[in-house]
Design a protein around this motif. Structure first.
Motif, short mmCIF file in Angstrom:
data_model
loop_
_atom_site.label_atom_id
_atom_site.label_comp_id
_atom_site.label_asym_id
_atom_site.label_seq_id
_atom_site.Cartn_x
_atom_site.Cartn_y
_atom_site.Cartn_z
N GLY A 99 34.02 66.09 29.79
CA GLY A 99 34.88 65.39 29.84
C GLY A 99 35.96 67.08 30.09
N ASN A 100 36.81 66.38 29.00
CA ASN A 100 38.05 67.88 29.46
C ASN A 100 38.44 68.78 27.93
OD1 ASN A 100 39.48 67.33 31.32
ND2 ASN A 100 40.19 65.15 30.95
N ALA A 101 36.70 68.13 26.75
CA ALA A 101 37.04 68.72 25.68
C ALA A 101 36.78 70.42 26.24
CB ALA A 101 35.72 69.06 25.34
N LYS A 102 37.57 71.54 25.04
CA LYS A 102 37.61 72.99 25.29
C LYS A 102 36.86 73.51 24.67
CE LYS A 102 39.92 73.08 29.19
NZ LYS A 102 38.63 74.02 30.46
N ASN A 103 37.05 72.87 22.80
CA ASN A 103 36.49 73.47 21.70
C ASN A 103 34.64 72.40 21.66
OD1 ASN A 103 38.27 76.29 21.19
ND2 ASN A 103 39.41 73.54 21.61
N VAL A 104 33.90 72.80 21.88
CA VAL A 104 32.58 71.84 21.08
C VAL A 104 32.21 72.30 20.30
CG1 VAL A 104 30.46 71.36 22.71
CG2 VAL A 104 32.93 71.26 23.75
N ALA A 105 31.81 71.71 19.84
CA ALA A 105 30.45 71.93 18.18
C ALA A 105 29.06 72.06 18.03
CB ALA A 105 30.95 71.01 17.12
N VAL A 106 28.30 72.80 18.88
CA VAL A 106 26.72 72.29 19.02
C VAL A 106 25.66 72.22 18.14
CG1 VAL A 106 25.02 73.08 20.84
CG2 VAL A 106 27.35 73.16 21.36
N ILE A 107 25.03 71.14 18.11
CA ILE A 107 24.31 71.40 16.45
C ILE A 107 22.79 70.68 16.90
CG2 ILE A 107 23.58 70.00 14.65
CD1 ILE A 107 25.96 68.78 14.37
N GLY A 108 21.54 72.23 17.09
CA GLY A 108 20.57 71.67 17.45
C GLY A 108 19.26 71.58 16.41
N GLY A 109 18.20 71.47 16.32
CA GLY A 109 17.24 71.66 15.45
C GLY A 109 15.58 72.06 16.34
N GLY A 110 15.02 72.83 16.27
CA GLY A 110 14.45 72.79 16.79
C GLY A 110 13.69 72.80 17.93
N VAL A 111 13.27 72.33 19.17
CA VAL A 111 13.14 72.58 20.05
C VAL A 111 14.06 71.67 21.15
CG1 VAL A 111 11.14 72.71 20.65
CG2 VAL A 111 11.34 70.27 20.32
N ALA A 124 30.02 78.31 29.72
CA ALA A 124 30.17 79.69 28.90
C ALA A 124 31.52 80.23 29.90
CB ALA A 124 29.19 80.11 28.58
N GLY A 125 32.27 80.42 29.12
CA GLY A 125 33.60 80.78 29.68
C GLY A 125 34.73 79.94 30.05
N ALA A 126 34.28 78.67 29.92
CA ALA A 126 35.32 77.89 30.44
C ALA A 126 35.85 76.59 29.26
CB ALA A 126 35.10 77.28 31.75
N VAL A 127 34.54 76.74 28.72
CA VAL A 127 34.62 76.40 26.89
C VAL A 127 34.10 77.08 26.14
CG1 VAL A 127 33.59 74.31 25.61
CG2 VAL A 127 33.73 74.32 28.09
N ASN A 128 34.51 76.88 24.88
CA ASN A 128 34.52 77.29 23.25
C ASN A 128 33.90 76.84 22.71
OD1 ASN A 128 34.90 79.71 21.37
ND2 ASN A 128 36.07 77.87 19.84
N PHE A 129 32.56 77.84 21.94
CA PHE A 129 31.54 76.33 21.75
C PHE A 129 31.26 77.50 19.76
CE2 PHE A 129 29.82 76.10 26.11
CZ PHE A 129 29.76 74.57 26.44
N ARG A 130 30.92 76.39 19.03
CA ARG A 130 30.56 77.15 17.52
C ARG A 130 28.92 76.16 17.85
NH1 ARG A 130 35.02 79.03 14.80
NH2 ARG A 130 33.48 78.82 13.33
N SER A 131 28.31 77.09 17.85
CA SER A 131 26.89 76.31 17.81
C SER A 131 26.09 76.98 15.97
CB SER A 131 26.06 77.30 18.84
OG SER A 131 26.44 77.42 20.45
N TYR A 132 25.44 75.50 16.04
CA TYR A 132 24.60 76.01 14.86
C TYR A 132 23.16 75.40 14.30
CZ TYR A 132 29.45 75.66 13.72
OH TYR A 132 31.34 75.77 13.58
N SER A 152 30.55 81.33 19.39
CA SER A 152 30.35 81.75 17.73
C SER A 152 28.28 81.14 17.76
CB SER A 152 31.22 81.23 16.59
OG SER A 152 31.14 80.10 16.52
N LEU A 153 27.79 81.56 16.20
CA LEU A 153 26.60 81.05 16.15
C LEU A 153 25.78 80.90 15.39
CD1 LEU A 153 23.51 80.16 17.25
CD2 LEU A 153 22.94 82.47 17.90
N THR A 154 25.84 79.69 14.66
CA THR A 154 25.39 79.92 12.98
C THR A 154 23.21 80.01 13.39
OG1 THR A 154 27.45 79.56 12.04
CG2 THR A 154 25.46 79.26 10.74
N ALA A 181 37.25 70.80 17.22
CA ALA A 181 36.13 70.50 17.77
C ALA A 181 36.71 69.48 18.71
CB ALA A 181 34.85 69.99 17.20
N ASP A 182 36.20 69.06 19.91
CA ASP A 182 36.91 68.21 20.47
C ASP A 182 35.67 67.72 20.92
OD1 ASP A 182 39.62 69.50 21.17
OD2 ASP A 182 38.57 70.68 22.68
N LEU A 183 34.86 68.05 20.78
CA LEU A 183 33.46 67.27 21.23
C LEU A 183 32.61 68.01 20.32
CD1 LEU A 183 32.35 64.57 23.41
CD2 LEU A 183 31.64 66.89 24.55
#
Length: 253
Positions: A99-111, A124-132, A152-154, A181-183
């Protein structure tokens, strides 16, 4: 969606038990969204069912699918060499809509990180991602460079051999700030998604959260009903056709 005879461009191991196969398609299939998947033949008539694999990247007519070695089918795929031909049906399912989200938290496990990596690459570049992202151990870690380029990445590992000791949900919660985060987007094993859903509820976090479900599939197009999941309203949904991406509050986990 098209069924095409694709040419293997590259097929390599990227972590312990994890492989990436790049296919060159003979023609365009249009836009591929992060979160969509492909059904790939194993190239052996003894195994007629295609395997559903997450699309990790799509550049021009080159599509990279990542997969974990599990059964005979994925082991056969791992043996395919450059120049060989495989039938592939793609793109399938519904991807992540930011959607229109500009700050997105990404949560992923394994595959579960594979479809998320495609989203980060695409925006990438259009949205700021904080990934975990979480792995069982350092030997299973992969694609960190993709996530770090998006913001950012954790990294978390169960055994503490890389990054912080713990899991991706715990890493997100330890860093969470209201309104940051917007999303939220997430993909991983069911136990991880259940933990995320419970944590969001317990903490009163109202940020919209989209999750991609991992289910066994047969046809990949909604006909066989192998991948049916329960919705919160009591109805059923087909993960391959109606998903695999759903609002976290829309489905039972």
């Amino acid at each position: 969606m098209k069924e095409l005879l694709a040419t293997v461009k590259e097929n390599k191991r990227i972590a312990e038990g994890i492989w990436a196969i790049t296919l060159t398609l003979p023609e365009s299939v249009g836009e591929i969204k992060g979160g969509q998947f492909a059904n790939l033949s194993v190239g052996d008539s003894a195994y007629p069912l295609k395997r559903p694999l997450g699309i990790c990247s799509a550049e021009g007519n080159d599509v990279t699918l990542c997969y974990q070695l599990k059964g005979e089918g994925t082991h056969l795929i791992s043996q395919k060499e450059a120049g060989e031909k495989l039938s592939v049906l793609l793109p399938l399912g519904n991807g992540f809509d930011l959607g229109n989200a500009k700050n997105v938290a990404v949560i992923g496990g394994g595959v579960g990180i594979f479809p998320l990596a495609a989203v980060v690459r695409q925006h990438a570049g259009a949205v700021n991602f904080r990934s975990y992202i979480g792995f069982r151990g350092k030997q299973y870690a992969c694609l960190e460079d993709v996530f770090s380029k998006g913001g950012s990445l954790t990294v978390a590992t169960d055994d503490g051999s890389m990054g912080m000791k713990g899991n991706a949900v715990g890493a997100f919660l330890s860093d969470y700030k209201e309104g940051a985060a917007d999303l939220i987007i997430s993909c991983g094993p069911p136990v991880m998604l259940r933990a995320l859903k419970e944590a969001l509820k317990e903490r009163g976090i109202k940020t919209k959260c989209l999750v991609s479900l991992e289910e066994r599939m047969g046809c990949g197009i909604g006909a066989c009903l192998v991948c049916v999941c329960k919705k919160s309203d009591g109805h059923n949904a087909r993960v391959c056709k109606d998903g695999p991406v759903f609002d976290i509050n829309e489905v039972e986990l």
